[in-house]
Design an enzyme around this catalytic site. Structure first.
Site, PDB file in Angstrom:
ATOM      1  N   LYS A  13       1.069  -1.296  -0.221  1.00  0.00           N
ATOM      2  CA  LYS A  13       0.073  -0.128  -0.381  1.00  0.00           C
ATOM      3  C   LYS A  13       0.415   1.336   0.009  1.00  0.00           C
ATOM      4  O   LYS A  13       0.682   2.199  -0.460  1.00  0.00           O
ATOM      5  CB  LYS A  13      -1.347   0.161   1.065  1.00  0.00           C
ATOM      6  CG  LYS A  13      -1.577  -1.026   1.070  1.00  0.00           C
ATOM      7  CD  LYS A  13      -3.254  -1.033   2.734  1.00  0.00           C
ATOM      8  CE  LYS A  13      -1.791  -1.008   3.653  1.00  0.00           C
ATOM      9  NZ  LYS A  13      -1.504  -2.336   3.883  1.00  0.00           N
ATOM     10  N   ARG A  88     -10.622   0.933   8.766  1.00  0.00           N
ATOM     11  CA  ARG A  88     -10.291  -0.774   9.409  1.00  0.00           C
ATOM     12  C   ARG A  88     -11.391  -1.708   9.556  1.00  0.00           C
ATOM     13  O   ARG A  88     -11.067  -2.535   9.963  1.00  0.00           O
ATOM     14  CB  ARG A  88      -9.814  -0.790  10.556  1.00  0.00           C
ATOM     15  CG  ARG A  88      -8.032   0.383  10.782  1.00  0.00           C
ATOM     16  CD  ARG A  88      -7.459  -1.521  10.188  1.00  0.00           C
ATOM     17  NE  ARG A  88      -5.557  -0.687  10.216  1.00  0.00           N
ATOM     18  CZ  ARG A  88      -4.333  -0.310  10.391  1.00  0.00           C
ATOM     19  NH1 ARG A  88      -4.706  -0.696  11.572  1.00  0.00           N
ATOM     20  NH2 ARG A  88      -3.982   0.187  10.445  1.00  0.00           N
ATOM     21  N   ARG A 127      11.904  -4.898   4.041  1.00  0.00           N
ATOM     22  CA  ARG A 127      11.715  -3.716   4.113  1.00  0.00           C
ATOM     23  C   ARG A 127      12.141  -2.616   4.921  1.00  0.00           C
ATOM     24  O   ARG A 127      12.434  -2.504   6.321  1.00  0.00           O
ATOM     25  CB  ARG A 127      10.337  -3.237   4.966  1.00  0.00           C
ATOM     26  CG  ARG A 127       9.593  -1.927   5.194  1.00  0.00           C
ATOM     27  CD  ARG A 127       8.412  -1.766   5.259  1.00  0.00           C
ATOM     28  NE  ARG A 127       7.134  -2.476   6.373  1.00  0.00           N
ATOM     29  CZ  ARG A 127       5.950  -3.087   6.158  1.00  0.00           C
ATOM     30  NH1 ARG A 127       5.630  -2.382   5.392  1.00  0.00           N
ATOM     31  NH2 ARG A 127       5.647  -3.237   6.645  1.00  0.00           N
ATOM     32  N   ARG A 159      11.367  -0.852  10.201  1.00  0.00           N
ATOM     33  CA  ARG A 159      10.363  -1.136  11.065  1.00  0.00           C
ATOM     34  C   ARG A 159      10.220  -1.738  12.529  1.00  0.00           C
ATOM     35  O   ARG A 159      10.698  -2.699  11.941  1.00  0.00           O
ATOM     36  CB  ARG A 159       9.019  -0.502  10.577  1.00  0.00           C
ATOM     37  CG  ARG A 159       8.734   0.610   9.996  1.00  0.00           C
ATOM     38  CD  ARG A 159       7.646  -0.121   8.965  1.00  0.00           C
ATOM     39  NE  ARG A 159       6.652  -0.681   9.839  1.00  0.00           N
ATOM     40  CZ  ARG A 159       4.911  -1.052   9.288  1.00  0.00           C
ATOM     41  NH1 ARG A 159       4.599   0.025   7.790  1.00  0.00           N
ATOM     42  NH2 ARG A 159       3.911  -1.480   9.736  1.00  0.00           N
ATOM     43  N   ARG A 170      -0.791  -9.579  12.324  1.00  0.00           N
ATOM     44  CA  ARG A 170      -1.628  -8.096  11.696  1.00  0.00           C
ATOM     45  C   ARG A 170      -2.174  -8.962  10.600  1.00  0.00           C
ATOM     46  O   ARG A 170      -2.725  -8.474  10.473  1.00  0.00           O
ATOM     47  CB  ARG A 170      -0.370  -7.654  11.255  1.00  0.00           C
ATOM     48  CG  ARG A 170       0.557  -6.632  12.888  1.00  0.00           C
ATOM     49  CD  ARG A 170       1.099  -5.249  11.899  1.00  0.00           C
ATOM     50  NE  ARG A 170       1.977  -5.515  10.937  1.00  0.00           N
ATOM     51  CZ  ARG A 170       3.392  -5.227  10.785  1.00  0.00           C
ATOM     52  NH1 ARG A 170       3.584  -4.633  11.765  1.00  0.00           N
ATOM     53  NH2 ARG A 170       3.930  -4.936   9.817  1.00  0.00           N
TER      54      ARG A 170
HETATM   55  P1  ADP Z   1       2.150  -1.802   3.692  1.00  0.00           P
HETATM   56  O1  ADP Z   1       2.382  -0.167   2.973  1.00  0.00           O
HETATM   57  O2  ADP Z   1       1.365  -2.152   2.126  1.00  0.00           O
HETATM   58  O3  ADP Z   1       2.439  -2.556   4.638  1.00  0.00           O
HETATM   59  P2  ADP Z   1       4.736  -1.181   1.647  1.00  0.00           P
HETATM   60  O4  ADP Z   1       4.547  -0.729   0.364  1.00  0.00           O
HETATM   61  O5  ADP Z   1       5.127  -0.696   2.906  1.00  0.00           O
HETATM   62  O6  ADP Z   1       3.444  -2.118   2.497  1.00  0.00           O
HETATM   63  O7  ADP Z   1       5.642  -2.857   1.160  1.00  0.00           O
HETATM   64  C1  ADP Z   1       5.818  -3.482   2.062  1.00  0.00           C
HETATM   65  C2  ADP Z   1       7.596  -4.717   1.729  1.00  0.00           C
HETATM   66  O8  ADP Z   1       7.463  -4.565  -0.112  1.00  0.00           O
HETATM   67  C3  ADP Z   1       8.124  -2.991   1.424  1.00  0.00           C
HETATM   68  O9  ADP Z   1       9.491  -3.550   1.132  1.00  0.00           O
HETATM   69  C4  ADP Z   1       8.299  -2.838  -0.414  1.00  0.00           C
HETATM   70  O10 ADP Z   1       8.992  -2.243  -1.284  1.00  0.00           O
HETATM   71  C5  ADP Z   1       8.358  -4.117  -0.354  1.00  0.00           C
HETATM   72  N1  ADP Z   1       6.796  -4.555  -1.933  1.00  0.00           N
HETATM   73  C6  ADP Z   1       5.962  -3.154  -1.665  1.00  0.00           C
HETATM   74  N2  ADP Z   1       5.689  -3.936  -3.077  1.00  0.00           N
HETATM   75  C7  ADP Z   1       6.203  -5.126  -4.402  1.00  0.00           C
HETATM   76  C8  ADP Z   1       5.953  -5.636  -5.075  1.00  0.00           C
HETATM   77  N3  ADP Z   1       4.979  -5.748  -5.731  1.00  0.00           N
HETATM   78  N4  ADP Z   1       6.977  -6.735  -5.327  1.00  0.00           N
HETATM   79  C9  ADP Z   1       7.581  -6.997  -4.164  1.00  0.00           C
HETATM   80  N5  ADP Z   1       8.129  -6.529  -3.392  1.00  0.00           N
HETATM   81  C10 ADP Z   1       7.425  -5.442  -3.363  1.00  0.00           C
END
Ligand code: ADP
Ligand code: ZN
Length: 216
Positions: A13, A88, A127, A159, A170
């Site tokens: 997201k 939520r 992440r 994080r 979660r």
């Molecule tokens: P959310 O906001 O839904 O918790 P994030 O945008 O923080 O998710 O993404 C979670 C992790 O996965 C991050 O490290 C991001 O760079 C990685 N990520 C996001 N989208 C993809 C994708 N389509 N393919 C591989 N990795 C992804």
């Protein structure tokens, strides 16, 4: 245009909303960020929120609604909002509907990014988030830019809540509370299901396609 982005924690997201915000000049609303900002401001409400959060409890819908109304009623953000991870639960979705109506707005599009748990676990272990600008990267799938003034080793942080056990919990909580919310938006014909397992750019192209259809 107001948009909602759903998906379990780690679905992508943040990654996608960064892109949508950039392209469409929208204002991103994450209730987590709103709460943290309130705590930082040390307002009376912020102090109350801090107590609740520190006690490990959930902030009441009443507080969330107040914060959300503050955004919706602000003419700078009117019809330019992307909600990330909110509402939520069904009650929050109903309150959002009422609040939007009060200010002559509505939700135009709802995206749900679906990603299975094993993929989520791989993602959150890589992440990293830039503490300065908030951009999200992944050490394995979406590495941060080289020689960048902002998103560099000094500012990129893991994080604290990105642990496998936490992720599983979660994920389950998300599924339980969000299922009814998705059904709610499905009924109103606004829901677009998108596989969050595709490449980051493939996903954002799909999202952009639906946004363009609405904007005409
Ligand atoms: P959310 O906001 O839904 O918790 P994030 O945008 O923080 O998710 O993404 C979670 C992790 O996965 C991050 O490290 C991001 O760079 C990685 N990520 C996001 N989208 C993809 C994708 N389509 N393919 C591989 N990795 C992804
Ligand atoms: Zn940065």
């Amino acid at each position: 245009m107001n948009i909602i982005l759903f998906g379990p924690p780690g679905a992508g997201k943040g990654t996608q909303s960064d892109k949508i915000v950039e392209k469409n000049k929208l204002f991103k609303v994450s209730t987590g960020d709103l709460l943290r900002e309130e705590i930082r401001k040390k307002s009376d409400q912020g102090k109350k929120i801090e107590e609740i959060v520190n006690a490990g409890k959930l902030v009441s819908d009443e507080i969330i609604n107040k914060l959300i109304e503050g955004i919706i009623s602000d003419s700078r953000y009117e019809n330019n909002i992307i909600f990330d991870g909110y509402p939520r639960n069904l009650k929050q979705a109903e309150s959002l509907e009422i609040l939007l109506q009060k200010y002559n707005q509505k939700i135009d599009l709802v995206f749900s990014l679906s990603v299975p748990l094993d993929t989520i676990i791989k993602r959150i272990s890589g992440r990293v988030v830039c503490s300065k600008c908030g951009n999200t990267y992944n050490q394995f799938f979406n590495p941060p830019p080289m020689n960048n003034d902002c998103c560099n080793n000094k500012n990129l942080k893991k994080r604290g809540d990105d642990k496998v056990e936490t992720a599983k919990k979660r994920y389950e909580t998300y599924q339980k509370s969000t299922e009814p919310v998705l059904k709610y938006y499905e009924k109103s014909g606004l829901l677009k299901n998108i596989s969050g397992e595709n490449k980051i750019d493939e996903i954002s192209n799909k999202i952009a396609h639906f946004i363009n259809l609405i904007q005409g």
